[in-house]
Structure formats: structure tokens, C-alpha cells
Motif scaffolding. Sequence first.
Motif, mmCIF file in Angstrom:
data_model
loop_
_atom_site.group_PDB
_atom_site.id
_atom_site.type_symbol
_atom_site.label_atom_id
_atom_site.label_comp_id
_atom_site.label_asym_id
_atom_site.label_seq_id
_atom_site.Cartn_x
_atom_site.Cartn_y
_atom_site.Cartn_z
ATOM 1 N N UNK A 189 3.892 -13.411 -21.316
ATOM 2 C CA UNK A 189 3.880 -12.825 -22.703
ATOM 3 C C UNK A 189 3.945 -13.943 -23.910
ATOM 4 N N UNK A 190 2.646 -13.974 -24.556
ATOM 5 C CA UNK A 190 2.521 -15.074 -25.723
ATOM 6 C C UNK A 190 2.981 -14.425 -26.965
ATOM 7 N N UNK A 191 4.155 -14.799 -27.454
ATOM 8 C CA UNK A 191 4.690 -14.320 -28.467
ATOM 9 C C UNK A 191 5.509 -12.845 -28.134
ATOM 10 N N UNK A 192 6.707 -12.772 -28.634
ATOM 11 C CA UNK A 192 7.350 -11.589 -28.024
ATOM 12 C C UNK A 192 8.575 -11.170 -28.826
ATOM 13 N N UNK A 194 -1.525 -11.212 -15.323
ATOM 14 C CA UNK A 194 -1.649 -10.620 -16.423
ATOM 15 C C UNK A 194 -1.033 -11.254 -17.538
ATOM 16 N N UNK A 195 -1.733 -11.090 -18.670
ATOM 17 C CA UNK A 195 -0.874 -11.612 -20.039
ATOM 18 C C UNK A 195 -0.997 -10.284 -21.098
ATOM 19 N N UNK A 196 0.176 -10.705 -21.914
ATOM 20 C CA UNK A 196 0.152 -9.835 -23.221
ATOM 21 C C UNK A 196 0.280 -10.736 -24.449
ATOM 22 N N UNK A 197 -0.210 -10.288 -25.330
ATOM 23 C CA UNK A 197 -0.058 -10.944 -26.666
ATOM 24 C C UNK A 197 -0.271 -9.936 -27.885
ATOM 25 N N UNK A 198 0.342 -10.258 -28.900
ATOM 26 C CA UNK A 198 0.190 -9.502 -30.376
ATOM 27 C C UNK A 198 -0.369 -10.641 -31.241
ATOM 28 N N UNK A 230 -7.788 -18.016 -25.430
ATOM 29 C CA UNK A 230 -7.831 -19.300 -24.706
ATOM 30 C C UNK A 230 -6.742 -19.330 -23.840
ATOM 31 N N UNK A 231 -5.501 -19.159 -24.494
ATOM 32 C CA UNK A 231 -4.106 -19.632 -23.633
ATOM 33 C C UNK A 231 -3.752 -18.583 -22.847
ATOM 34 N N UNK A 232 -3.931 -17.209 -23.439
ATOM 35 C CA UNK A 232 -3.767 -16.063 -22.349
ATOM 36 C C UNK A 232 -4.708 -16.324 -21.027
ATOM 37 N N UNK A 233 -5.967 -16.421 -21.151
ATOM 38 C CA UNK A 233 -6.803 -16.481 -20.238
ATOM 39 C C UNK A 233 -6.693 -17.777 -19.317
ATOM 40 N N UNK A 244 -6.087 -9.400 -15.894
ATOM 41 C CA UNK A 244 -6.187 -8.884 -17.047
ATOM 42 C C UNK A 244 -5.354 -9.402 -18.275
ATOM 43 N N UNK A 245 -5.808 -9.073 -19.351
ATOM 44 C CA UNK A 245 -5.166 -9.432 -20.716
ATOM 45 C C UNK A 245 -4.912 -7.921 -21.553
#
Length: 357
Positions: free
Chosen positions: A158-161, A223-227, A240-243, A252-253
Motif C-alpha cells: 500500500x503506497x500511501x494509506x 498486489x499494490x494499491x495507491x491513491x 513506477x514504485x508500485x510495479x 496487479x495494481x
Amino acid sequence: MDVQQIAKQVYQKTQVETSVRDVEKVMSGLARTSHFWEIVCTSQKPFNVVAEIVEAMRSRGLVNIDEQGDIILTPEGKKFLSDNKIFAQKDYTCPTCEGRGIWRETLSELAKKFDEVTVDRPKAILDYDQGYVTTQTVVSRIALIAERGDLEGKKLLVLGDDDLLSIAAALSGLPEEVVVLEIDDRLVEYINKKARELGLPVKAEKYDFRDKLPEQYVGRFDTFNTDPPETLEALDVCMTRGLTGLRGEGCAGYFGLTRTESSLKKWNLFQQLLVSKFNVAITDIVHEFNHYVNWDYLLGSIRDDYTFVQVKPRLNWYRSSMYRIELLGGTEKLENKPMPCELYIDEEALIYKPENK
């Protein structure tokens, strides 16, 4: 005077490309409601474009602004809409799932538990352009990720939460591990505290998107999630960071993208970036999946030159569509390096003001 003239005037003021159809959609929203924030929501156009279209109508005597900031069509305005065959926007959204296509009563227990656990959550602040989603949204997001096979037994980044998705995911009992990378010290401390208290498989660390991804997290997750913030530079950095954090093909993202801060032109440029630079397929775009709770600092952070803008929202008007992307190959070509950039402000940003030019 015609719609084309208004479109040209709005482009001159905002430097955001504005079509006749854009103007018509804002007018269609105005025919449905007098509340500015609902017009922004229904028209699906950048905030500043909507504000300038309303002002152009006011200056031409097509609307009046009352003492409460409501935007009222004048007789001339009603005639203008009729002459141009512009009709009130229709709404056929399912009231139960709020248009997401995701909701079952079995999710209510998770929603209740999440509310109880996060009742003392930190407030959203302007420093990091924060604003978190409703409980039904965060639980529906968990359900969507799980339904696509990207959560149960998986490792989630989770990038930013500020949404506290990590806590909701862990409460579901589905992921093997959740790692949060977050720039806000308050949230890092809060998430780790809740994880310790509740025995959740969640760990949060302080991190700035512009820094390279910590090596221990490269190629680790399913898996990644970001907003993400919605400048093109920020979208590039966040993807770039998530992948870079994903294991490889088939991973998946998930992320949200608004129409309030991103025009369709920006959507087009971003989608080209996704399929070319990042070698992913866009498998899902769920319209207005994410509904945000109104944040306290809104009116103090935006333009104040028009009275109809400085009105407290009467609904959860800020929404984003949920994207799911899937890797078609490896991530070897992505460089894990610092990427300094402007994260928050461009001409379409909610906090952009005319004096920023």
C-alpha cells in the motif's frame, strides 16, 4: 453568444482544453442541481473548468448566485438551455452499491469492525493532499481486490494509506502480509499501533514516493494499491514504485483517478504511459468507485474569487474511478532510482489557483 464562445473563454482562463461538450455537461449538471459541488461531481470535469463555466454563465445573466451560494438559472438561462437542447443530467445509480457493482450484506460486519477500530484515526491534512474514502468504499475496495484473486494469501503493498486500507485488508483475514509505505509520520505511527494492538500482519514505514523503493521491497508483492496525486509526473512515479514492488507477470495494481483533477486528455496521456512504458493491461475502470469523506481544509485550500465556490459541500462530491492494471511481463526495464517531481499541482489540480500562473 453561444456555447463555443464560452468554451473558448474558459480555455483562455484555465489553459485546460475545453470543448463545447464539456460546457454542455456542466450546464446539464446545473439544470439538475443548484449546488456547485454537486455540479462538479455530476459533470465529471476539472474543478477550475466548472468554476469558470458557471462564472461565464453568471456574467451573461444566465444564472444568479443567491446568499447561500446556490446557482439559480434565470429565465434567460432556462431559455438558453432549451434553445441549445441541453437537458438535466439523469441519475440511475443503484443506491445499495452506489454504482460500484460490489456490495453484499456479509461485508457489513467488516465495515462495522473497521469503523470501531479506526474511530480515532488521524485527520486529513493539506500538507500531503490527503482525503480519505468512506467506509463503504474501503470495504468495497477490499471486496473488489479479493474478487479478482489479488488478496487472499497474497502480499499487498500500500503506497500511501490515509484511507487505512491496510487495516481493513488485514481485518478481512485474507492477505498474508501488508506493507504500507507512507510519508505522514502520524499515519505510520497509527497503523503500526493498531497492528500491534490487534495482532494484524501489517507493517508501516515512512517513505516518500520520490525516493527509490527500498531494495527489500523490490519484486516482493503480488498486489499494490495507491491513491496517487494526479499530476502526470506523480502518476508516473507512483506507477513506477508500485510495479517495481510486484513479483512479475499476472500481478496487479489498483488505484483511483478522478475527473475533477484530471481531464480526459490527461487520462489519455496516462493510459498511453501505462500500456507503453509499463507494459500493463487495463482490466477494469469502475466509474466513481471511490467516494471521499469531505475534508476540513477544503475551502481554505482552493480559490476564493467566486462566492459559489466557497460553499460547504452538502454531499460526498469528490470521487474517483477505480483502475485495475495487470502486468504482462516482468519489471526488469523499470529503473529503481530517485524521481524528483512536482507531486501535487498542475492547472487541473483542485488546489491550483489563478495566481499560481
